[in-house]
Motif scaffolding. Structure first.
Motif, mmCIF file in Angstrom:
data_model
loop_
_atom_site.group_PDB
_atom_site.id
_atom_site.type_symbol
_atom_site.label_atom_id
_atom_site.label_comp_id
_atom_site.label_asym_id
_atom_site.label_seq_id
_atom_site.Cartn_x
_atom_site.Cartn_y
_atom_site.Cartn_z
ATOM 1 N N UNK A 102 0.734 -1.179 0.080
ATOM 2 C CA UNK A 102 0.033 0.024 0.012
ATOM 3 C C UNK A 102 0.959 1.262 0.112
ATOM 4 N N UNK A 103 0.495 2.295 -0.862
ATOM 5 C CA UNK A 103 1.340 3.586 -0.862
ATOM 6 C C UNK A 103 0.765 4.577 0.170
ATOM 7 N N UNK A 112 -6.396 1.132 2.098
ATOM 8 C CA UNK A 112 -6.001 -0.121 1.781
ATOM 9 C C UNK A 112 -5.184 -0.784 3.053
ATOM 10 N N UNK A 113 -4.501 0.094 3.345
ATOM 11 C CA UNK A 113 -3.367 -0.357 4.539
ATOM 12 C C UNK A 113 -4.334 -0.663 5.881
ATOM 13 N N UNK A 114 -5.478 0.300 6.059
ATOM 14 C CA UNK A 114 -6.279 -0.109 7.105
ATOM 15 C C UNK A 114 -6.937 -1.308 6.987
ATOM 16 N N UNK A 115 -7.593 -1.658 5.796
ATOM 17 C CA UNK A 115 -8.099 -3.111 5.587
ATOM 18 C C UNK A 115 -7.374 -4.013 5.573
ATOM 19 N N UNK A 116 -5.801 -4.024 5.420
ATOM 20 C CA UNK A 116 -5.037 -5.072 5.606
ATOM 21 C C UNK A 116 -4.556 -5.323 6.791
ATOM 22 N N UNK A 117 -4.605 -4.249 7.650
ATOM 23 C CA UNK A 117 -4.087 -4.663 9.148
ATOM 24 C C UNK A 117 -5.206 -4.883 9.886
ATOM 25 N N UNK A 120 -5.361 -8.671 9.653
ATOM 26 C CA UNK A 120 -4.091 -9.488 10.206
ATOM 27 C C UNK A 120 -2.789 -9.377 9.641
ATOM 28 N N UNK A 121 -2.717 -8.518 8.471
ATOM 29 C CA UNK A 121 -1.631 -8.630 7.600
ATOM 30 C C UNK A 121 -0.610 -7.580 8.513
ATOM 31 N N UNK A 122 0.737 -7.842 8.285
ATOM 32 C CA UNK A 122 1.643 -7.041 8.891
ATOM 33 C C UNK A 122 2.835 -6.708 7.869
ATOM 34 N N UNK A 123 3.295 -5.507 8.497
ATOM 35 C CA UNK A 123 4.399 -4.848 7.732
ATOM 36 C C UNK A 123 5.513 -5.697 7.701
ATOM 37 N N UNK A 302 0.429 -11.678 5.280
ATOM 38 C CA UNK A 302 -0.321 -12.625 6.008
ATOM 39 C C UNK A 302 0.107 -14.053 6.085
ATOM 40 N N UNK A 303 0.825 -14.477 6.966
ATOM 41 C CA UNK A 303 1.357 -15.836 6.695
ATOM 42 C C UNK A 303 0.428 -16.954 7.674
ATOM 43 N N UNK A 304 -0.088 -18.088 6.970
ATOM 44 C CA UNK A 304 -0.522 -18.841 7.410
ATOM 45 C C UNK A 304 0.053 -19.765 8.393
#
Length: 328
Positions: A102-103, A112-117, A120-123, A302-304
């Motif tokens: 996300x930019x 988009x960054x908020x949706x990802x976070x 459960x997504x991490x930077x 997001x790692x499973x």
């Protein structure tokens, strides 16, 4: 509302909304590479109206390469549902996880960054996106930069036997030496052949340059275009034998001077990873004052399986492929 896989026919003729140029490129690219286009669809009787889409590509980790929701449908959670559907698809395909980027500084990128976070997504990495416009301000700043600093350095290098040639004008012998030197003397994670024969990110051969000393490759720039209007710096690399010589500046100057002279491209851009300390020093010391804009890009995953190694990405064309541009 349901999320379903869109067919080629639906992508080409039945979306019901127009995509930005980048979106059209991403969709075409995914379909050529056996990627998947997910559509968020509203049921209206016997028909379904598409209100957003996500482009995903499979690999060891599935990548969300592009997300778009038309302005009139934003704020209703369709982007969240598309990300969730991509995550479900990755699990069904037994991928190790999902990647995206996300930019920041861009309204759609922030959303988009908020949706990802929230999902459960991490930077895991960051980069700066540096853009330059072909306008009077940039041309004036560039001329001052060349007169005050770059010109003197380049003149000294040429006095020491360094010279430059574009990929378009390089002889077969020079290109052969280039391939040999890249294998032996350049950072191994950069593979120029990814872009030398890429049908989508087309090499701008007359804007990409090799700096040589004698017949030995000292540095090079590779720039590409997907639309014939914008140049993207894909690689700038210097041979380990010439990294303290300043030779990297020769192909950079040649690329920019050619772009200004030919006036074919209206915008130039480059991505510099935070982990690339040498390149960031170059940006801070030379390039930043010339930039039209500098934005931060976050790389998410997001790692499973938490025990999986955290592989780093080295940019477009990297084998880890973490690529996503969003317009939410």
């Amino acid at each position: 509302m349901i999320v379903k896989e869109l067919s080629l026919l639906e992508c080409l003729f039945e979306l019901g909304f127009g995509l930005p140029p980048l979106g059209n490129f991403m969709v075409r690219s995914a379909l050529k590479k056996d990627g998947t286009v997910l559509g968020a669809c509203l049921n209206e009787g016997d028909t379904a109206r598409c209100v957003g889409l996500a482009v995903v590509n499979s690999g060891k980790a599935l990548t969300i390469d592009y997300v778009f929701v038309p302005e009139e449908y934003r704020g209703r959670g369709y982007g969240t549902k598309l990300v969730a559907a991509a995550t479900t698809l990755a699990k069904e395909r037994e991928a190790v996880g999902v990647r995206a980027r996300a930019v920041m500084g861009d309204p759609s990128g922030e959303v988009f960054a908020q949706i990802l976070e929230r999902n459960g997504f991490e930077v895991y990495d960051r980069a700066r996106l540096v853009s330059f416009a072909d306008d009077d301000r940039t041309r004036t700043a560039w001329q001052e930069f060349v007169q005050d600093r770059a010109g003197r350095i380049c003149a000294k290098l040429k006095d020491r036997g360094y010279w430059t040639v574009s990929f378009a004008d390089a002889s077969p012998e020079v290109l052969q030496h280039f391939q040999e030197d890249v294998k032996q003397h350049f950072p191994p994670h950069l593979n120029p052949n990814i872009f030398l024969n890429n049908r989508e990110h087309r090499l701008a051969a007359d804007h990409s340059f090799i700096a040589l000393k004698g017949d030995e490759c000292a540095a090079y720039t590779l720039v590409t275009t997907i639309d014939g209007k914008t140049l993207s710096f894909q690689q700038l690399s210097a041979s380990r034998k010439h990294q303290r010589s300043g030779a990297f500046l020769l192909p950079v100057v040649a690329t920019v001077e050619t772009a200004f002279a030919k006036r074919q491209y209206k915008l130039m851009s480059a991505m510099v990873y935070d982990s690339n300390e040498n390149m960031n020093r170059l940006v801070d010391g030379f390039i930043a004052p010339l930039a039209t804009s500098i934005k931060t890009q976050r790389f998410y995953r997001l790692l499973f399986q938490e025990h999986l190694p955290r592989q780093e990405c080295h940019g477009e064309g990297c084998q880890n492929e973490s690529c996503c541009t969003s317009s939410m």
